[in-house]
Design a protein around this motif. Structure first.
Motif, short mmCIF file in Angstrom:
data_model
loop_
_atom_site.label_atom_id
_atom_site.label_comp_id
_atom_site.label_asym_id
_atom_site.label_seq_id
_atom_site.Cartn_x
_atom_site.Cartn_y
_atom_site.Cartn_z
N ALA A 1 6.32 -42.37 -8.17
CA ALA A 1 6.10 -40.98 -8.56
C ALA A 1 4.80 -40.47 -7.97
O ALA A 1 3.87 -41.25 -7.69
CB ALA A 1 6.07 -40.87 -10.08
N ALA B 1 4.09 -36.92 -18.76
CA ALA B 1 4.56 -36.52 -17.43
C ALA B 1 6.05 -36.22 -17.47
O ALA B 1 6.82 -36.93 -18.13
CB ALA B 1 4.28 -37.63 -16.43
N CYS B 2 6.44 -35.14 -16.81
CA CYS B 2 7.88 -34.83 -16.73
C CYS B 2 8.26 -34.62 -15.27
O CYS B 2 7.44 -34.22 -14.44
CB CYS B 2 8.21 -33.61 -17.58
N VAL B 3 9.48 -34.94 -14.95
CA VAL B 3 9.99 -34.83 -13.59
C VAL B 3 10.24 -33.36 -13.28
O VAL B 3 10.94 -32.68 -14.02
CB VAL B 3 11.29 -35.66 -13.41
N THR B 4 9.65 -32.91 -12.17
CA THR B 4 9.82 -31.51 -11.77
C THR B 4 10.50 -31.37 -10.41
O THR B 4 10.85 -30.26 -10.01
CB THR B 4 8.47 -30.78 -11.73
N THR C 1 6.14 -35.34 -10.40
CA THR C 1 5.92 -35.14 -11.84
C THR C 1 4.82 -34.12 -12.07
O THR C 1 3.98 -33.89 -11.20
CB THR C 1 5.53 -36.46 -12.53
N SER C 2 4.87 -33.52 -13.22
CA SER C 2 3.82 -32.60 -13.66
C SER C 2 3.42 -33.01 -15.06
O SER C 2 4.23 -33.56 -15.82
CB SER C 2 4.33 -31.16 -13.69
N ARG C 3 2.18 -32.73 -15.39
CA ARG C 3 1.69 -33.06 -16.74
C ARG C 3 2.20 -32.02 -17.73
O ARG C 3 2.19 -30.83 -17.46
CB ARG C 3 0.18 -33.11 -16.74
N ASP D 1 2.09 -36.94 -8.43
CA ASP D 1 1.77 -35.74 -9.19
C ASP D 1 1.98 -34.52 -8.31
O ASP D 1 1.68 -34.55 -7.11
CB ASP D 1 0.32 -35.80 -9.68
#
Length: 177
Positions: free
Chosen positions: A13, A45-48, A38-40, A15
Motif C-alpha cells: 500500500a 486507513a481506507c482504500v481509495t 490508501t487515505s487516512r 498513502d
C-alpha cells in the motif's frame, strides 16, 4: 476454483499523499506492478484507489510529467473493481470486463481487502485447467494406442475371403481383428 485460491495475497500500500516517484520506488523494491492507495480516515486507513506500473508509464512518463510533483492520489484510479474471495473465475472475468480493469481487489466476508487479482492470475489459473484437460486427452489417446497395439499383437488373424488381384476368383486373406 475460487478467487481466494488464485489471487496474490502479498499487497503493498501507498498513502495517497506520496509522490509518484515514491510509488515507483515501492513497486521496484517489492517487485509488484500495482499498489493499493490508501487515505487516512478517523477509523484508520481506507482504500481509495489503485495505481499500476502502467498508470505511471502511460499517464506520466509518456506525457513527460514530473513524477515528483504529482501525488499518487491524483493519478490513482478510483474505478475500483472488487470481488469476494469466494467468487469464481467467470464472475471475476465478468467484473473486470465490465469495469474495464486488469486488476481487482479481493475482499473477505467483512469487506476487508485480502488480495489483488490480476489478469495474469486469471490466465495462469485458466492455463493450469486447460493443461489438465490436455493431459486427460493425451492419456486417453495413449491408452487407446496401447490397447490397440496389445489387441493386434495377441489376436489370431481371421480368415477373410477377398477377390484375388488379376483373377476372377476369390482367395483367403488373414486379417487381424
Amino acid at each position: 476454483m475460487n478467487i481466494g485460491s488464485i489471487c496474490t495475497r502479498r499487497m503493498v500500500a501507498v498513502d495517497s499523499g506520496s509522490s509518484l516517484v515514491q510509488a515507483a520506488s515501492l513497486m521496484r523494491e517489492h517487485h509488484v506492478g500495482a499498489l493499493i492507495v490508501t487515505s487516512r480516515a478517523p477509523e484508520g486507513a481506507c482504500v481509495t484507489g489503485i495505481v499500476t506500473d502502467r498508470d505511471l508509464v502511460v499517464d506520466v512518463l509518456a506525457r513527460g510529467l514530473d513524477g515528483n510533483g504529482i501525488k499518487v492520489g491524483e493519478l490513482a484510479s478510483d474505478k475500483l473493481a472488487s470481488l469476494s474471495q469466494d467468487a469464481d473465475v467467470p464472475a471475476a472475468i465478468a467484473v473486470m470486463e465490465a469495469r474495464g480493469v486488469r486488476r481487482a481487489l479481493v475482499t473477505d466476508s467483512d469487506g476487508r481487502v485480502v488480495g489483488i487479482l490480476s489478469l495474469d492470475d486469471l490466465i495462469s489459473a485458466c492455463a493450469k485447467e486447460l493443461a489438465g484437460l490436455a493431459s486427460i486427452v493425451r492419456s486417453g489417446i495413449q491408452r487407446e494406442v496401447t490397447e490397440t497395439t496389445h489387441v493386434a499383437q495377441t489376436s489370431k488373424p481371421l480368415p477373410l475371403r477377398v477377390p484375388a488381384m488379376g483373377t476372377a476368383g476369390w482367395t483367403t486373406a488373414l486379417v487381424p481383428h
